[in-house]
Design an enzyme around this catalytic site. Structure first.
Site, PDB file in Angstrom:
ATOM      1  N   ASP A 172       0.800  -1.222   0.000  1.00  0.00           N
ATOM      2  CA  ASP A 172       0.000   0.000   0.000  1.00  0.00           C
ATOM      3  C   ASP A 172       0.835   1.276   0.000  1.00  0.00           C
ATOM      4  O   ASP A 172       0.287   2.374  -0.043  1.00  0.00           O
ATOM      5  CB  ASP A 172      -0.962   0.017   1.188  1.00  0.00           C
ATOM      6  CG  ASP A 172      -0.237   0.088   2.537  1.00  0.00           C
ATOM      7  OD1 ASP A 172       0.977  -0.187   2.570  1.00  0.00           O
ATOM      8  OD2 ASP A 172      -0.892   0.403   3.549  1.00  0.00           O
ATOM      9  N   TYR A 269      10.773   4.843   0.415  1.00  0.00           N
ATOM     10  CA  TYR A 269      11.678   3.894   1.058  1.00  0.00           C
ATOM     11  C   TYR A 269      13.100   3.983   0.512  1.00  0.00           C
ATOM     12  O   TYR A 269      14.031   3.459   1.124  1.00  0.00           O
ATOM     13  CB  TYR A 269      11.150   2.466   0.907  1.00  0.00           C
ATOM     14  CG  TYR A 269      10.133   2.101   1.951  1.00  0.00           C
ATOM     15  CD1 TYR A 269      10.492   1.390   3.095  1.00  0.00           C
ATOM     16  CD2 TYR A 269       8.796   2.477   1.819  1.00  0.00           C
ATOM     17  CE1 TYR A 269       9.563   1.060   4.061  1.00  0.00           C
ATOM     18  CE2 TYR A 269       7.855   2.157   2.779  1.00  0.00           C
ATOM     19  CZ  TYR A 269       8.249   1.452   3.902  1.00  0.00           C
ATOM     20  OH  TYR A 269       7.320   1.139   4.860  1.00  0.00           O
TER      21      TYR A 269
END
Length: 446
Positions: A172, A269
């Site tokens: 997600d 990330y």
């Protein structure tokens, strides 16, 4: 047109996210109607308060749906159309170790990236495979929608161990980023953005974004991201993630990720790989994200579930439908009702990225229908991204090799190859520490 009702089991019934997923499912029955909803977990004590509270929620809001919760695999996986899996092997106590052990060595401590992700992956592989075995034994026509982390390592393991299984690995995080981008653009929803994206899970880049009329959104987005990252330019925060200081910092840091390659927009990330020194410098080795979750979400969810059970009603509950789970309903609906949804999913490359190995498990836009998942062609990736992807895929493959072969050597190589780990000597010290911490979960390595 009426839609056939579906039977769903949520594997990971004791998760702090489960109640909000249940709420989302029962409030979206116009899109995805239910006949049965079941929770399954191998930890009865943890699942009990969540299960009891959800039983009350479903009875009050969707009494026509048959609801149960169980620790018995046959009961849990029989007569289901979809398995929605979000398990955390070892729970938050092991997540805490995943984060704190690397920090002892001056290395990023994160649950899905670097040493922490490798440790978590070694724990997750057997339990995800076990869930697939249960599904195929008791409901062989079902689909598993797996959003258990670390998704990249799990996807590589399922590719090898369960190549013919009906499992789709999903995440997600791109959805959460697109929610912020939609806010920045003044759009109603992230679903109003049509994107092109390539990479791996938690390791990817957007190359194009258009609205549904075909207007190019990238120039406006790049101008914003250059100054503010993925955070708002003012205090008007609608993305709930940005209300948390650690997440807000991550979204702001996107401007530094963007600076390295202004031709694309990065997954957040990537900060762990581009700027590991920054991450370690700003980390508290005694109080990590796992502690934040235990002190807030974990505590609040279980207290609320116990309050619902004690009062016998959920009419005034603080539990709300989980926005993070909206894409799961979209995915399940596309598979069940042939809606041909366009979604970012983790799939076997098979030429989607033309200059990468066809066996790589990549994250790219796909069309989802009753036929399953069809990746869209993203063409070749530039040298910078290609080098990073090939290094990271090699880490993930070595982790799966290490699990299958019970190989100390392969896991040492995986840690050494990780961009986050500075040397083979640090990798070995980390590995020895992680082996001790995970002795109840990992196979014995030799």
């Amino acid at each position: 047109m009426s839609r056939e009702k579906q039977s769903v089991v949520i594997a990971g019934g004791g998760s702090t996210y489960t109640a909000s997923i249940v709420m989302l499912l029962i409030e979206n029955q116009d899109k995805f109607p239910l006949r049965k909803l079941r929770l399954y977990d191998n930890d009865a004590q943890r699942q009990e308060p969540i299960g009891k509270a959800c039983e009350i929620i479903v009875k009050e809001r969707a009494p026509e749906v048959e609801f149960t919760y169980t620790t018995d695999p046959e009961e849990g996986f029989s007569d289901v159309d979809f398995v929605m899996a979000h398990i955390r092997v070892g729970g938050l106590p092991m997540r805490e170790k995943d984060e704190k052990i690397p920090l002892k060595y001056g290395v990023v401590g994160q649950e899905t990236c670097g040493p922490g992700g490798i440790a978590y992956g070694m724990r997750s592989i057997p339990d995800v495979i076990e869930l697939i075995d249960y599904m195929e034994k008791y409901s062989p026509n079902a689909w598993m929608l797996n959003y258990s982390n670390p998704a990249a390592i799990v996807a590589e393991a399922t590719r090898r161990l369960k190549p013919d299984s009906k499992i789709i690995n999903i995440c997600d995080m791109p959805v959460a980023i697109k929610k912020s981008l939609a806010d920045i653009l003044g759009l109603d929803s992230e679903n109003d953005i049509v994107d092109r994206y390539y990479g791996l899970n938690h390791f990817g880049w957007w190359t194009e974004m258009y609205d549904k009329d075909g207007n190019d959104l990238m120039p406006q987005l790049k101008e914003h991201v250059k100054k503010y990252g993925y955070a708002s330019a003012n205090d008007d925060i609608t993305n709930p993630l940005l209300a948390e200081a650690s997440w807000n910092d991550t979204f702001v840091k996107a401007k530094d990720l963007y600076a390295l390659d202004p031709d694309t927009l990065p997954n957040t990330y990537l900060k762990y790989y581009y700027y590991p020194d920054y991450v370690v410098e700003h980390a508290n080795p005694n109080h990590t994200r796992a502690n934040e979750v235990m002190e807030h979400r974990e505590k609040n969810v279980f207290e609320e579930c116990r309050r619902i059970v004690e009062n016998g009603t959920a009419e005034d509950t603080s539990i709300v439908p989980g926005e993070h789970a909206e894409f799961i309903v979209q995915l399940a609906s596309a598979l069940a009702y042939n809606t041909n949804e366009r979604m970012l999913l983790i799939v076997k490359n098979n030429g989607a990225i033309s200059n990468l190995d066809p066996e790589y498990m990549v994250e790219v836009p796909c069309i989802v229908s009753k036929r399953g998942v069809e990746p869209l062609a993203m063409g070749p990736v530039p040298t910078f991204q290609k080098g990073l992807i090939e290094q990271q895929v090699s880490v993930e493959r070595l982790v799966v090799d290490a699990y299958l072969e019970k190989s100390y050597q392969k896991l040492w190589q995986a840690l050494t190859l990780s961009k986050i780990v500075p040397s083979a000597s640090v990798a070995k010290e980390l590995l020895d520490d992680l082996i001790e911490a995970n002795k109840d979960y990992w196979p014995e390595l030799s």
